[in-house]
Enzyme design. Structure first.
Site, PDB file in Angstrom:
ATOM      1  N   ASP A  22       0.862  -1.173   0.000  1.00  0.00           N
ATOM      2  CA  ASP A  22       0.000   0.000   0.000  1.00  0.00           C
ATOM      3  C   ASP A  22       0.907   1.233   0.000  1.00  0.00           C
ATOM      4  O   ASP A  22       2.138   1.119   0.100  1.00  0.00           O
ATOM      5  CB  ASP A  22      -0.882  -0.044   1.253  1.00  0.00           C
ATOM      6  CG  ASP A  22      -1.750   1.184   1.405  1.00  0.00           C
ATOM      7  OD1 ASP A  22      -2.411   1.569   0.426  1.00  0.00           O
ATOM      8  OD2 ASP A  22      -1.767   1.762   2.503  1.00  0.00           O
ATOM      9  N   ALA A  24      -0.110   5.181   1.441  1.00  0.00           N
ATOM     10  CA  ALA A  24      -0.239   6.012   2.648  1.00  0.00           C
ATOM     11  C   ALA A  24      -0.311   5.141   3.902  1.00  0.00           C
ATOM     12  O   ALA A  24      -1.110   4.216   3.988  1.00  0.00           O
ATOM     13  CB  ALA A  24      -1.494   6.889   2.562  1.00  0.00           C
ATOM     14  N   ALA A  55     -13.214  10.100   9.797  1.00  0.00           N
ATOM     15  CA  ALA A  55     -12.599  10.036   8.468  1.00  0.00           C
ATOM     16  C   ALA A  55     -11.770   8.773   8.293  1.00  0.00           C
ATOM     17  O   ALA A  55     -11.623   8.262   7.179  1.00  0.00           O
ATOM     18  CB  ALA A  55     -11.729  11.265   8.225  1.00  0.00           C
ATOM     19  N   MET A  59     -11.080   3.876   5.876  1.00  0.00           N
ATOM     20  CA  MET A  59      -9.784   4.006   5.195  1.00  0.00           C
ATOM     21  C   MET A  59      -9.391   2.712   4.485  1.00  0.00           C
ATOM     22  O   MET A  59      -9.604   1.612   5.003  1.00  0.00           O
ATOM     23  CB  MET A  59      -8.701   4.381   6.203  1.00  0.00           C
ATOM     24  CG  MET A  59      -7.363   4.698   5.568  1.00  0.00           C
ATOM     25  SD  MET A  59      -7.429   6.111   4.458  1.00  0.00           S
ATOM     26  CE  MET A  59      -7.587   7.430   5.663  1.00  0.00           C
ATOM     27  N   LYS A  63     -11.522   6.280  -3.011  1.00  0.00           N
ATOM     28  CA  LYS A  63     -11.951   7.521  -2.376  1.00  0.00           C
ATOM     29  C   LYS A  63     -13.429   7.834  -2.588  1.00  0.00           C
ATOM     30  O   LYS A  63     -14.078   8.383  -1.695  1.00  0.00           O
ATOM     31  CB  LYS A  63     -11.066   8.685  -2.847  1.00  0.00           C
ATOM     32  CG  LYS A  63      -9.611   8.505  -2.436  1.00  0.00           C
ATOM     33  CD  LYS A  63      -9.484   8.082  -0.963  1.00  0.00           C
ATOM     34  CE  LYS A  63      -8.081   7.677  -0.615  1.00  0.00           C
ATOM     35  NZ  LYS A  63      -8.019   6.901   0.639  1.00  0.00           N
ATOM     36  N   HIS A  66     -15.029   5.679  -0.174  1.00  0.00           N
ATOM     37  CA  HIS A  66     -14.711   6.169   1.166  1.00  0.00           C
ATOM     38  C   HIS A  66     -15.689   7.279   1.556  1.00  0.00           C
ATOM     39  O   HIS A  66     -16.248   7.283   2.674  1.00  0.00           O
ATOM     40  CB  HIS A  66     -13.274   6.692   1.159  1.00  0.00           C
ATOM     41  CG  HIS A  66     -12.728   7.007   2.510  1.00  0.00           C
ATOM     42  ND1 HIS A  66     -11.386   6.900   2.806  1.00  0.00           N
ATOM     43  CD2 HIS A  66     -13.299   7.457   3.663  1.00  0.00           C
ATOM     44  CE1 HIS A  66     -11.176   7.249   4.062  1.00  0.00           C
ATOM     45  NE2 HIS A  66     -12.326   7.614   4.598  1.00  0.00           N
ATOM     46  N   ARG A 171     -10.567  -2.053  -3.383  1.00  0.00           N
ATOM     47  CA  ARG A 171     -10.629  -2.927  -2.210  1.00  0.00           C
ATOM     48  C   ARG A 171     -12.043  -2.977  -1.641  1.00  0.00           C
ATOM     49  O   ARG A 171     -12.797  -2.029  -1.798  1.00  0.00           O
ATOM     50  CB  ARG A 171      -9.664  -2.391  -1.145  1.00  0.00           C
ATOM     51  CG  ARG A 171      -8.233  -2.338  -1.610  1.00  0.00           C
ATOM     52  CD  ARG A 171      -7.419  -1.458  -0.680  1.00  0.00           C
ATOM     53  NE  ARG A 171      -6.031  -1.413  -1.133  1.00  0.00           N
ATOM     54  CZ  ARG A 171      -5.214  -0.413  -0.853  1.00  0.00           C
ATOM     55  NH1 ARG A 171      -5.628   0.603  -0.142  1.00  0.00           N
ATOM     56  NH2 ARG A 171      -3.978  -0.436  -1.289  1.00  0.00           N
ATOM     57  N   ASP A 197      -1.850  -1.152   5.880  1.00  0.00           N
ATOM     58  CA  ASP A 197      -2.184  -0.688   7.228  1.00  0.00           C
ATOM     59  C   ASP A 197      -3.680  -0.628   7.491  1.00  0.00           C
ATOM     60  O   ASP A 197      -4.098  -0.202   8.568  1.00  0.00           O
ATOM     61  CB  ASP A 197      -1.589   0.709   7.469  1.00  0.00           C
ATOM     62  CG  ASP A 197      -2.196   1.757   6.541  1.00  0.00           C
ATOM     63  OD1 ASP A 197      -2.084   1.591   5.317  1.00  0.00           O
ATOM     64  OD2 ASP A 197      -2.784   2.736   7.041  1.00  0.00           O
TER      65      ASP A 197
END
Length: 280
Positions: A22, A24, A55, A59, A63, A66, A171, A197
């Protein structure tokens, strides 16, 4: 003619062929602030205040997804209905996404400092002949800004997949991870390791048939900068580490470590398991 059912009996005993990272919270942006802080600012432009904790909940998703998932959180939905008189609609998600994207492109480099340990770890993987793939919840327009910024810091990967590069979606489906397998010429899924993460990122690796490694301290689950982590008392760091590690382990991560700096020992452990014929 008597036909017997086909039985898969082949066991892979070869080396680790590829690691798919990944971005970030994994390779860059300790604490994963670029996606979250910009989302907060985008919502604020619509008169809706969301917290950093809110927020962070979805994650790892693409986006657009999201933003849609944030709108479905009961707390955010209540605020949206109070302001607009209805729950968030598809056109609202489109509007937020349109506002979010220029901010994300503008600011991604500001947050995306390479995480300590990433450069020597990638160098050690290359020395072993292991290919380096990557994928992200960022769309291509953001990745095109992030990749040269990372390269200027010395971090380069063999392949990078953005969430909108593929039609099937992002994902937790396996498609971005599998696109790396194809592009990198990997011959065995069991020889691949996915490092992430977030929960959707771990689920992505599992869906693709890969070994999965979760990152606790450097990523979204702890959600603190490196300076903030280092300023905490040791007991508090351990509490936050354990909470994050448990969450990633519960969704199936084969290993959970603090950050990419701890990855070489895990790669070595997986290599030994592969030599014994084990699979993810």
């Amino acid at each position: 003619m008597l036909q017997t059912p086909y039985r898969h009996s082949r066991h892979y005993h070869g080396p680790v062929q590829a690691v798919v990272f990944d971005w970030a919270g994994t390779l860059v942006d300790f604490g994963s602030f670029a996606p979250t802080q910009v989302l907060i600012d985008a919502f604020k432009g619509f008169g809706i205040d969301i917290t950093l904790a809110e927020a962070r909940i979805p994650m790892g998703l693409a986006k657009w997804d999201h933003i849609a998932a944030l709108g479905q959180l009961p707390s955010v939905d209540a605020r949206w209905r109070a302001r607009f008189g209805h729950s968030m609609r598809r056109e609202d998600v489109d509007g937020l996404y349109a506002a979010f994207m220029p901010l994300q492109v503008e600011r991604v480099a500001h947050y995306s400092t390479v995480i300590p340990g990433a450069l020597p770890v990638l160098a050690s993987l290359r020395e072993r002949g292991i290919k380096i793939g990557s994928c992200s919840g960022y769309p291509r327009v953001v990745m095109d800004k992030l990749l040269p910024h990372a390269a200027a810091q010395g971090l380069e990967v063999d392949h990078a997949v953005a969430t909108d590069d593929l039609k099937p979606g992002g994902r937790p489906g396996p498609w971005m991870a599998l696109a790396n397998v194809i592009e990198l010429g990997v011959s065995e899924l069991a020889s691949c390791i996915k490092v992430d993460d977030t929960v959707p990122g771990i689920e992505e690796g599992l869906a693709a048939g890969m070994w999965t490694v979760g990152l606790s301290l450097s990523g979204n689950e702890v959600g603190l900068s490196l300076d903030e982590v280092q300023a905490l008392p040791a007991a508090e760091v351990e509490t936050r580490r354990r909470r994050a590690a448990n969450k990633l382990a519960q969704v199936g991560a084969h290993y959970v470590i603090d950050s990419i700096a701890d990855l070489p020992a895990v790669v070595a452990a997986i290599a030994l398991r592969l030599a014994r014929g084990e699979r993810p």
